[in-house]
Design a protein around this motif. Sequence first.
Motif, PDB file in Angstrom:
ATOM      1  N   LEU A 131     -24.294 -22.121 -52.155  1.00 29.72           N
ATOM      2  CA  LEU A 131     -24.033 -23.555 -52.328  1.00 29.72           C
ATOM      3  C   LEU A 131     -22.594 -23.879 -51.947  1.00 29.72           C
ATOM      4  O   LEU A 131     -22.285 -24.973 -51.468  1.00 29.72           O
ATOM      5  CB  LEU A 131     -24.269 -23.974 -53.793  1.00 29.72           C
ATOM      6  CG  LEU A 131     -25.667 -23.735 -54.382  1.00 29.72           C
ATOM      7  CD1 LEU A 131     -25.745 -24.331 -55.782  1.00 29.72           C
ATOM      8  CD2 LEU A 131     -26.760 -24.312 -53.493  1.00 29.72           C
ATOM      9  N   TYR A 160     -30.503 -27.238 -50.510  1.00 27.11           N
ATOM     10  CA  TYR A 160     -31.187 -26.619 -51.653  1.00 27.11           C
ATOM     11  C   TYR A 160     -31.302 -25.112 -51.440  1.00 27.11           C
ATOM     12  O   TYR A 160     -31.582 -24.655 -50.334  1.00 27.11           O
ATOM     13  CB  TYR A 160     -32.580 -27.256 -51.768  1.00 27.11           C
ATOM     14  CG  TYR A 160     -33.518 -26.595 -52.744  1.00 27.11           C
ATOM     15  CD1 TYR A 160     -33.205 -26.491 -54.100  1.00 27.11           C
ATOM     16  CD2 TYR A 160     -34.752 -26.086 -52.315  1.00 27.11           C
ATOM     17  CE1 TYR A 160     -34.088 -25.892 -54.992  1.00 27.11           C
ATOM     18  CE2 TYR A 160     -35.640 -25.491 -53.202  1.00 27.11           C
ATOM     19  CZ  TYR A 160     -35.301 -25.396 -54.541  1.00 27.11           C
ATOM     20  OH  TYR A 160     -36.171 -24.807 -55.413  1.00 27.11           O
ATOM     21  N   ASP A 161     -31.076 -24.362 -52.511  1.00 29.45           N
ATOM     22  CA  ASP A 161     -31.281 -22.909 -52.496  1.00 29.45           C
ATOM     23  C   ASP A 161     -32.274 -22.543 -53.586  1.00 29.45           C
ATOM     24  O   ASP A 161     -31.951 -22.607 -54.768  1.00 29.45           O
ATOM     25  CB  ASP A 161     -29.946 -22.186 -52.732  1.00 29.45           C
ATOM     26  CG  ASP A 161     -30.107 -20.662 -52.709  1.00 29.45           C
ATOM     27  OD1 ASP A 161     -31.258 -20.171 -52.667  1.00 29.45           O
ATOM     28  OD2 ASP A 161     -29.074 -19.954 -52.747  1.00 29.45           O
ATOM     29  N   SER A 215     -39.785 -20.519 -57.850  1.00 31.95           N
ATOM     30  CA  SER A 215     -39.896 -21.099 -56.503  1.00 31.95           C
ATOM     31  C   SER A 215     -41.329 -21.066 -55.980  1.00 31.95           C
ATOM     32  O   SER A 215     -41.651 -21.761 -55.040  1.00 31.95           O
ATOM     33  CB  SER A 215     -38.986 -20.356 -55.536  1.00 31.95           C
ATOM     34  OG  SER A 215     -39.474 -19.049 -55.373  1.00 31.95           O
ATOM     35  N   VAL A 264     -31.115 -19.374 -56.221  1.00 39.34           N
ATOM     36  CA  VAL A 264     -29.700 -19.740 -56.185  1.00 39.34           C
ATOM     37  C   VAL A 264     -28.769 -18.677 -56.761  1.00 39.34           C
ATOM     38  O   VAL A 264     -27.619 -18.566 -56.357  1.00 39.34           O
ATOM     39  CB  VAL A 264     -29.479 -21.134 -56.829  1.00 39.34           C
ATOM     40  CG1 VAL A 264     -29.672 -21.073 -58.327  1.00 39.34           C
ATOM     41  CG2 VAL A 264     -28.112 -21.689 -56.488  1.00 39.34           C
ATOM     42  N   ALA A 318     -28.426 -27.015 -61.119  1.00 37.57           N
ATOM     43  CA  ALA A 318     -29.271 -25.836 -60.892  1.00 37.57           C
ATOM     44  C   ALA A 318     -30.274 -25.803 -62.037  1.00 37.57           C
ATOM     45  O   ALA A 318     -29.911 -26.029 -63.196  1.00 37.57           O
ATOM     46  CB  ALA A 318     -28.427 -24.571 -60.876  1.00 37.57           C
ATOM     47  N   GLY A 376     -24.925 -18.964 -57.036  1.00 33.34           N
ATOM     48  CA  GLY A 376     -24.549 -20.169 -56.289  1.00 33.34           C
ATOM     49  C   GLY A 376     -23.627 -19.945 -55.104  1.00 33.34           C
ATOM     50  O   GLY A 376     -23.062 -20.893 -54.574  1.00 33.34           O
ATOM     51  N   THR A 420     -30.977 -19.904 -48.101  1.00 31.88           N
ATOM     52  CA  THR A 420     -31.276 -19.033 -49.239  1.00 31.88           C
ATOM     53  C   THR A 420     -31.313 -17.559 -48.851  1.00 31.88           C
ATOM     54  O   THR A 420     -31.450 -17.210 -47.678  1.00 31.88           O
ATOM     55  CB  THR A 420     -32.628 -19.466 -49.874  1.00 31.88           C
ATOM     56  OG1 THR A 420     -32.763 -18.851 -51.150  1.00 31.88           O
ATOM     57  CG2 THR A 420     -33.811 -19.111 -48.976  1.00 31.88           C
ATOM     58  N   GLY A 434     -29.943 -26.056 -56.711  1.00 28.36           N
ATOM     59  CA  GLY A 434     -30.707 -24.817 -56.587  1.00 28.36           C
ATOM     60  C   GLY A 434     -31.596 -24.590 -57.787  1.00 28.36           C
ATOM     61  O   GLY A 434     -31.489 -25.280 -58.810  1.00 28.36           O
ATOM     62  N   THR A 435     -32.484 -23.609 -57.640  1.00 23.77           N
ATOM     63  CA  THR A 435     -33.286 -23.165 -58.774  1.00 23.77           C
ATOM     64  C   THR A 435     -33.268 -21.648 -58.792  1.00 23.77           C
ATOM     65  O   THR A 435     -33.031 -21.003 -57.765  1.00 23.77           O
ATOM     66  CB  THR A 435     -34.765 -23.621 -58.644  1.00 23.77           C
ATOM     67  OG1 THR A 435     -35.268 -23.191 -57.381  1.00 23.77           O
ATOM     68  CG2 THR A 435     -34.896 -25.127 -58.732  1.00 23.77           C
ATOM     69  N   ASP A 436     -33.527 -21.082 -59.947  1.00 26.02           N
ATOM     70  CA  ASP A 436     -33.670 -19.633 -60.062  1.00 26.02           C
ATOM     71  C   ASP A 436     -34.552 -19.358 -61.268  1.00 26.02           C
ATOM     72  O   ASP A 436     -34.556 -20.117 -62.238  1.00 26.02           O
ATOM     73  CB  ASP A 436     -32.310 -18.962 -60.251  1.00 26.02           C
ATOM     74  CG  ASP A 436     -32.335 -17.495 -59.803  1.00 26.02           C
ATOM     75  OD1 ASP A 436     -31.804 -17.190 -58.717  1.00 26.02           O
ATOM     76  OD2 ASP A 436     -32.913 -16.661 -60.528  1.00 26.02           O
TER      77      ASP A 436
END
Length: 461
Positions: A231, A221-222, A292, A225, A287, A228, A308, A243-245
């Motif tokens: 990833l 997980y990032d 976060s 992200v 994603a 990416g 990350t 990931g999330t952003d």
Amino acid sequence: HGAAAPPLRRYLLLLAQEHLEFRLPEITSLLSLCGGQFSGEQEIRVNSPFWILNIPSEDMARGLMKRTVCAKSIFELWGQGRSAGELYASLKNYPADQMLPYLQSDSTYKVHIHTFNKTLTQAQKIKKIDALEFLPFKGKVNLKNPEHIFWILEDYGMNPNDVPEEPNHLYFGRWIADGQRELIESYSIKKRHFIGNTSMDACLSFIMANHGRVKPNDIVYDPFVGTGGLLISSAHFGAYVCGTDIDYNTIHGLGKASRKNQKWRGPDENIRANLRQYGLEKYYLDALVADSSRPIWRKGMLFDAIITDPPYGIREAPRRMGSQKETVKPVERSTENHFFVSSSYHLSDIFFDLLKFAAEYLVMGGRLVYWLPIYKPEYTEEIIPRHPCLKLISNCEQMLSSHTSRRLITMEKVKEFKDQDENSSLLDGQYMPYRGHNSFREKYFSGVTKRIAKEEKDNQK
């Protein structure tokens, strides 16, 4: 007397001369991933391109080379010395029964010479190869496609301005395998479909996945992200990635392009397209647009690794969701009527939240790998954020400018997270020095503006 135990096989590792500080943690992490442990023959000279390792099996040596981007090649070490005479004496002492399988009359071979910090003429090379005729080679020489390749490696020291006449050290060994240096070129950002302002250089993103001991079927997980990039390296090693952003436009591949000569992002510029470009789409989970600092995940250990590059506010400012009351900044309006309000998000809070998240959501033995920006005049080990559930594994520096750098921090989860650990990393006095990171952006730019002013002044002289 009982039979003597077979000697641990000794291997010579030839390393690339870049990212020097990152090499030892990479090799150590990968050996532990292959089920071995790092054991260097003598004190490893950290900056030298030649390391002698004790590795239990050739399979493990091959496993290491299937992953490393820091090492070029590995050899089964047959002999070494500080002079040609010492090398030959050492070769004569190498157990014949370990040599003979590779010297049979029905086999083919060639001998290759590698010199570090010196270039030899062809005549000099041939002379050195001929000097090895005392070895019981029975096979035929085949330069195109030999079954066995032997290397003479010579080390002429680290100083290009002071190259000795004779090498400081000589090695001879049987080539086993090469590392993954070609990934740096094949995954280069220059050819990447979708990039942002801060996309991570390919070599470093593979080093990060290796420091994180990412393996097939892991979930990686990032939380920041971006486009990416991190990833991709984990997916290349067979892990499922997500990931999330906070930036809706980045996650959806909308808005202005980061590339020169391109105004807007194209219809298929997104993270999924990046993984598809490398044939890795099947490893892409998703994603999400999320903040976060406000976890969206159900409780429980979900991730094998968190890898990350948090925003330090140099090219992209850190921000998090806030309610209308918290902030007086105008609401930014992004495409398709998605509103978000940014409240200022201190750098120290980013790292505090990240460690707490990792302590809670990593599996036991899982790793957190992230970059920490540093203002060098004020750096001490004390300012590295800690958490009682996480053990610091390595800390490597990459220079950014004369007075700033960033450190790649690798931590491993060693203790179950309990709710009382929630704020325990705010140990008295430990969190305070860390506040210094909040002014990192000002310090970074003060240095830059000072330097530009100085250069302009110098040019006028």
